[in-house]
Design a protein around this motif. Structure first.
Motif, PDB file in Angstrom:
ATOM      1  N   HIS A 109       0.822  -1.228   0.113  1.00 13.05           N
ATOM      2  CA  HIS A 109       0.077   0.047  -0.048  1.00 13.05           C
ATOM      3  C   HIS A 109       0.854   1.391   0.035  1.00 13.05           C
ATOM      4  O   HIS A 109       0.767   2.087   0.993  1.00 13.05           O
ATOM      5  CB  HIS A 109      -1.020  -0.008   1.379  1.00 13.05           C
ATOM      6  N   PRO A 110       1.734   1.532  -0.995  1.00 16.90           N
ATOM      7  CA  PRO A 110       2.491   2.784  -1.179  1.00 16.90           C
ATOM      8  C   PRO A 110       1.572   3.832  -1.253  1.00 16.90           C
ATOM      9  O   PRO A 110       0.552   3.988  -1.997  1.00 16.90           O
ATOM     10  CB  PRO A 110       3.315   2.681  -2.450  1.00 16.90           C
ATOM     11  N   ASP A 111       2.039   5.188  -0.862  1.00 16.37           N
ATOM     12  CA  ASP A 111       1.393   6.413  -1.142  1.00 16.37           C
ATOM     13  C   ASP A 111       2.182   7.227  -2.497  1.00 16.37           C
ATOM     14  O   ASP A 111       1.568   8.006  -2.976  1.00 16.37           O
ATOM     15  CB  ASP A 111       1.701   7.235   0.022  1.00 16.37           C
ATOM     16  N   LEU A 112       3.293   6.646  -2.558  1.00 16.29           N
ATOM     17  CA  LEU A 112       4.024   7.048  -3.766  1.00 16.29           C
ATOM     18  C   LEU A 112       5.049   6.102  -4.609  1.00 16.29           C
ATOM     19  O   LEU A 112       5.549   5.407  -3.387  1.00 16.29           O
ATOM     20  CB  LEU A 112       4.973   8.184  -3.380  1.00 16.29           C
ATOM     21  N   VAL A 113       5.259   6.159  -5.653  1.00 14.75           N
ATOM     22  CA  VAL A 113       6.234   5.004  -6.139  1.00 14.75           C
ATOM     23  C   VAL A 113       7.244   5.762  -6.773  1.00 14.75           C
ATOM     24  O   VAL A 113       7.138   6.682  -7.754  1.00 14.75           O
ATOM     25  CB  VAL A 113       5.430   4.093  -7.091  1.00 14.75           C
ATOM     26  N   LEU A 114       8.635   5.394  -6.619  1.00 19.11           N
ATOM     27  CA  LEU A 114       9.592   5.825  -7.473  1.00 19.11           C
ATOM     28  C   LEU A 114      10.168   4.552  -8.236  1.00 19.11           C
ATOM     29  O   LEU A 114      10.855   3.776  -7.781  1.00 19.11           O
ATOM     30  CB  LEU A 114      10.620   6.297  -6.593  1.00 19.11           C
ATOM     31  N   LEU A 115      10.172   4.661  -9.828  1.00 16.74           N
ATOM     32  CA  LEU A 115      10.796   3.696 -10.687  1.00 16.74           C
ATOM     33  C   LEU A 115      11.974   3.997 -11.151  1.00 16.74           C
ATOM     34  O   LEU A 115      11.987   5.174 -11.776  1.00 16.74           O
ATOM     35  CB  LEU A 115       9.634   3.494 -11.867  1.00 16.74           C
ATOM     36  N   VAL A 116      13.127   3.475 -10.585  1.00 15.05           N
ATOM     37  CA  VAL A 116      14.491   3.816 -10.690  1.00 15.05           C
ATOM     38  C   VAL A 116      15.042   3.264 -12.230  1.00 15.05           C
ATOM     39  O   VAL A 116      15.958   2.582 -12.187  1.00 15.05           O
ATOM     40  CB  VAL A 116      15.350   3.501  -9.635  1.00 15.05           C
ATOM     41  N   GLY A 117      14.362   3.633 -13.264  1.00 13.83           N
ATOM     42  CA  GLY A 117      14.615   3.083 -14.703  1.00 13.83           C
ATOM     43  C   GLY A 117      14.677   1.793 -15.011  1.00 13.83           C
ATOM     44  O   GLY A 117      14.263   0.795 -14.238  1.00 13.83           O
ATOM     45  N   GLY A 118      14.954   1.390 -16.117  1.00 14.40           N
ATOM     46  CA  GLY A 118      14.503   0.011 -16.634  1.00 14.40           C
ATOM     47  C   GLY A 118      13.164  -0.538 -16.607  1.00 14.40           C
ATOM     48  O   GLY A 118      12.899  -1.182 -15.855  1.00 14.40           O
ATOM     49  N   LEU A 119      12.193   0.274 -17.353  1.00  7.93           N
ATOM     50  CA  LEU A 119      10.856   0.103 -17.191  1.00  7.93           C
ATOM     51  C   LEU A 119      10.194  -0.995 -17.974  1.00  7.93           C
ATOM     52  O   LEU A 119       9.952  -2.081 -17.405  1.00  7.93           O
ATOM     53  CB  LEU A 119      10.364   1.347 -17.622  1.00  7.93           C
ATOM     54  N   SER A 120      10.152  -1.072 -19.343  1.00 10.10           N
ATOM     55  CA  SER A 120       9.542  -1.734 -20.263  1.00 10.10           C
ATOM     56  C   SER A 120      10.582  -2.907 -20.742  1.00 10.10           C
ATOM     57  O   SER A 120       9.905  -3.921 -20.965  1.00 10.10           O
ATOM     58  CB  SER A 120       8.776  -1.145 -21.217  1.00 10.10           C
ATOM     59  N   TYR A 121      12.008  -2.354 -20.866  1.00 11.75           N
ATOM     60  CA  TYR A 121      12.749  -3.604 -21.801  1.00 11.75           C
ATOM     61  C   TYR A 121      12.219  -3.706 -23.147  1.00 11.75           C
ATOM     62  O   TYR A 121      12.597  -4.922 -23.515  1.00 11.75           O
ATOM     63  CB  TYR A 121      13.045  -4.769 -20.687  1.00 11.75           C
ATOM     64  N   ALA A 122      11.610  -2.707 -23.578  1.00 13.07           N
ATOM     65  CA  ALA A 122      11.198  -2.886 -25.122  1.00 13.07           C
ATOM     66  C   ALA A 122      12.557  -3.079 -25.899  1.00 13.07           C
ATOM     67  O   ALA A 122      12.606  -3.596 -26.877  1.00 13.07           O
ATOM     68  CB  ALA A 122      10.272  -1.732 -25.453  1.00 13.07           C
ATOM     69  N   ASP A 123      13.814  -2.500 -25.309  1.00 12.61           N
ATOM     70  CA  ASP A 123      14.880  -2.531 -26.260  1.00 12.61           C
ATOM     71  C   ASP A 123      15.424  -3.744 -26.143  1.00 12.61           C
ATOM     72  O   ASP A 123      16.685  -4.286 -26.794  1.00 12.61           O
ATOM     73  CB  ASP A 123      16.034  -1.477 -25.547  1.00 12.61           C
ATOM     74  N   PHE A 124      15.024  -4.681 -25.511  1.00  8.96           N
ATOM     75  CA  PHE A 124      15.476  -6.447 -25.585  1.00  8.96           C
ATOM     76  C   PHE A 124      14.811  -7.012 -26.574  1.00  8.96           C
ATOM     77  O   PHE A 124      14.777  -8.337 -26.541  1.00  8.96           O
ATOM     78  CB  PHE A 124      15.201  -6.869 -24.238  1.00  8.96           C
ATOM     79  N   TYR A 125      14.026  -6.738 -27.381  1.00  7.95           N
ATOM     80  CA  TYR A 125      13.244  -7.198 -28.528  1.00  7.95           C
ATOM     81  C   TYR A 125      13.319  -6.582 -29.889  1.00  7.95           C
ATOM     82  O   TYR A 125      13.394  -5.372 -29.891  1.00  7.95           O
ATOM     83  CB  TYR A 125      11.785  -7.373 -28.046  1.00  7.95           C
ATOM     84  N   LEU A 126      13.511  -7.534 -30.812  1.00  7.47           N
ATOM     85  CA  LEU A 126      13.430  -6.964 -32.130  1.00  7.47           C
ATOM     86  C   LEU A 126      12.196  -6.466 -32.727  1.00  7.47           C
ATOM     87  O   LEU A 126      11.230  -6.755 -31.960  1.00  7.47           O
ATOM     88  CB  LEU A 126      13.967  -8.253 -33.252  1.00  7.47           C
ATOM     89  N   THR A 127      12.123  -5.794 -33.771  1.00  2.00           N
ATOM     90  CA  THR A 127      10.817  -5.114 -34.054  1.00  2.00           C
ATOM     91  C   THR A 127       9.723  -6.284 -34.566  1.00  2.00           C
ATOM     92  O   THR A 127       8.738  -5.994 -34.987  1.00  2.00           O
ATOM     93  CB  THR A 127      11.289  -4.094 -35.210  1.00  2.00           C
ATOM     94  N   ASN A 128      10.238  -7.411 -34.862  1.00  2.65           N
ATOM     95  CA  ASN A 128       9.246  -8.520 -35.105  1.00  2.65           C
ATOM     96  C   ASN A 128       8.809  -9.285 -33.590  1.00  2.65           C
ATOM     97  O   ASN A 128       7.847 -10.072 -33.939  1.00  2.65           O
ATOM     98  CB  ASN A 128       9.853  -9.742 -35.991  1.00  2.65           C
ATOM     99  N   GLY A 129       9.088  -8.766 -32.402  1.00  2.00           N
ATOM    100  CA  GLY A 129       8.629  -9.192 -31.447  1.00  2.00           C
ATOM    101  C   GLY A 129       9.421 -10.272 -30.721  1.00  2.00           C
ATOM    102  O   GLY A 129       9.021 -10.562 -29.761  1.00  2.00           O
ATOM    103  N   THR A 130      10.367 -10.839 -31.326  1.00  8.75           N
ATOM    104  CA  THR A 130      11.245 -11.929 -30.887  1.00  8.75           C
ATOM    105  C   THR A 130      12.452 -11.163 -30.073  1.00  8.75           C
ATOM    106  O   THR A 130      12.931 -10.075 -30.209  1.00  8.75           O
ATOM    107  CB  THR A 130      11.774 -12.637 -31.820  1.00  8.75           C
ATOM    108  N   GLN A 131      12.921 -11.863 -28.840  1.00 10.51           N
ATOM    109  CA  GLN A 131      13.850 -11.482 -28.164  1.00 10.51           C
ATOM    110  C   GLN A 131      15.150 -11.302 -28.748  1.00 10.51           C
ATOM    111  O   GLN A 131      15.449 -12.168 -29.615  1.00 10.51           O
ATOM    112  CB  GLN A 131      14.167 -12.056 -26.786  1.00 10.51           C
TER     113      GLN A 131
END
Length: 448
Positions: A138-160
């Motif tokens: 039950h946090p009142d505030l969240v700090l996300l310290v980078g490394g969010l979606s990791y979209a950069d670990f996938y090719l544009t065809n969706g494979t890792q």
């Protein structure tokens, strides 16, 4: 800084492929209807919308265009008050379900009850456990310290991708959309601040970077006097947060450094006694992975943070947990910050286990610099137990606790001198602390 809240959401589906036609942001308006909980939607605010593209300069790669991203800023909110709201376009009609949020306290003697801190989430099985435990606390505030979606670990065809270290690599932007839907139960109800790490760089045509990050997240850059979405500051009750970025210029002649000096010099410690800084790669980490990678940033900025009495620093990047004693220039110092690495949110990369101070683990110094962070600054130590060496021979005395487990942290600031920090492993129950300590400020001993 007044109680401001920025609402962001995405409407309509993304497109990806060889032939994409960006949507017109004017197709749908940006409205937030809101009011104090139980009183109905007595107020309405409008904002702006945008569409961003991820376009590549090479044939065979699939380009991307987002749905319509909306940003609406709410001002004049009462502090420490529960509001209800819905967002969308009431004239179509197309409105979201009702959500709730609580504003931050505004007084110097009042603080958010529980601040959750975590980095390197991604979208994995471990992410799910971290996410469920974090919400259960039950946090009142969240700090996300980078490394969010990791979209950069996938090719544009969706494979890792198996070539993350390539000089130019693709990113699969729909991962941002999937990640946003997964995170909605948190992001729609709990104020959340984000930090840009190297996974958010996402270079594309014409050397554009951080486009998805800057388009999807609205941060208080302008309100805090910053000219960039990559560094900014904000207050949460009696805490002043400073967010920095090592992936753009930070040396003493840079805009970021000048802004940081200006921002810190204007902090009133009678109003915000606590001063917390955060960025992605840690300065003080004993793990072999990313060891002393951000040394150039430390050389440029550490004196400034020490001079103005920063109390705590949060980092990610290293996929493990570590907490330091108060330290300055690799030496124990009662007036230095406590550094906490929480890059253990659940990314698809393995946990970092090896420590640089263990036999055979000290990396070759030439392998440590990061191209985005600067040149080579991590020389051998010139004094202390590691004198003449690049690594320590045992766990450094500034390293108080380290463990290779997924998890998240909770900060509870109780008054102007005492804050309780707890770290929660995924393999334990959510309310069980794997590491627990009071962080104590001594303003008389360490005057700013």
């Amino acid at each position: 800084m007044e109680n401001l809240f920025q609402f962001s959401w995405c409407f309509w589906e993304f497109q990806i492929g060889d032939h994409i036609e960006p949507l017109d942001p004017d197709l749908i308006a940006s409205f937030v209807q809101y009011g104090v909980f139980g009183s109905g939607f007595n107020y309405e605010a409008t904002g702006s919308s945008l569409v961003y593209n991820q376009v590549y300069p090479y044939e065979g790669l699939q380009n991307y265009t987002s749905g319509i991203i909306h940003h609406v800023l709410l001002t004049g909110l009462d502090p420490n008050t529960l509001y209800e709201y819905q967002c969308g376009d009431p004239y179509i009609p197309a409105m979201s379900s009702v959500h709730y949020f609580r504003t931050m306290p505004s007084q110097s003697n009042d603080y958010p009850s529980r601040i959750a801190v975590v980095g390197d989430l991604g979208l994995t099985y471990n992410t799910s456990t971290t996410f469920n435990h974090l919400i259960s606390n039950h946090p009142d505030l969240v700090l996300l310290v980078g490394g969010l979606s990791y979209a950069d670990f996938y090719l544009t065809n969706g494979t890792q991708s198996d070539c993350y270290s390539c000089s130019f690599h693709e990113t699969y932007q729909p991962r941002w959309d999937y990640w946003g839907r997964f995170m909605q139960p948190l992001l729609a109800n709990v104020p959340t601040m984000v930090i840009a790490g190297d996974h958010e760089i996402e270079e594309q045509a014409e050397s554009q970077t951080f486009v998805a990050y800057s388009s999807r997240f609205a941060v208080p850059s302008e309100e805090s006097g910053s000219s960039s979405t990559l560094y900014y500051s904000f207050n949460a009750g009696g805490i002043h947060f400073v967010i920095l970025c090592p992936y753009i210029s930070y040396d003493k002649s840079s805009d970021q450094y000048h802004w940081l000096e200006w921002d810190l010099s204007n902090v009133d410690r009678t109003v915000t006694p606590w001063l917390i800084a955060a960025w992605y790669p840690p300065w003080y980490s004993t793990y072999k992975s990313h060891y002393r990678e951000a040394e150039c940033m430390r050389v440029e900025m550490e004196d400034l943070l020490f001079y103005y009495g920063v109390d705590i620093v949060f980092n990610g990047h290293v996929h493990a947990y570590e907490r330091s004693n108060r330290v300055y220039n690799y030496t124990l110092d009662p007036c230095g910050p406590v550094y906490v690495t929480v890059g253990d949110g659940g990314s698809l990369e393995n946990l970092d286990i090896e420590h640089a101070d263990e036999p055979g683990n000290c990396p070759d110094p030439s392998t440590t610099p990061n191209n985005y962070i600067g040149g080579f600054c991590a020389f051998n130590f010139t004094s202390g137990p590691a004198n003449g060496k690049f690594c320590w021979d045992e766990q450094p005395d500034y390293s108080a606790y380290r463990e290779s487990s997924f998890g998240h942290g909770i900060l509870q600031v109780e008054n102007e001198t005492h804050a309780l920090w707890t770290w929660h492993r995924n393999q334990d129950k959510f309310n069980t602390a794997g590491d627990i300590i009071y962080i104590v400020r001594e303003p008389d001993r360490c005057p700013v």
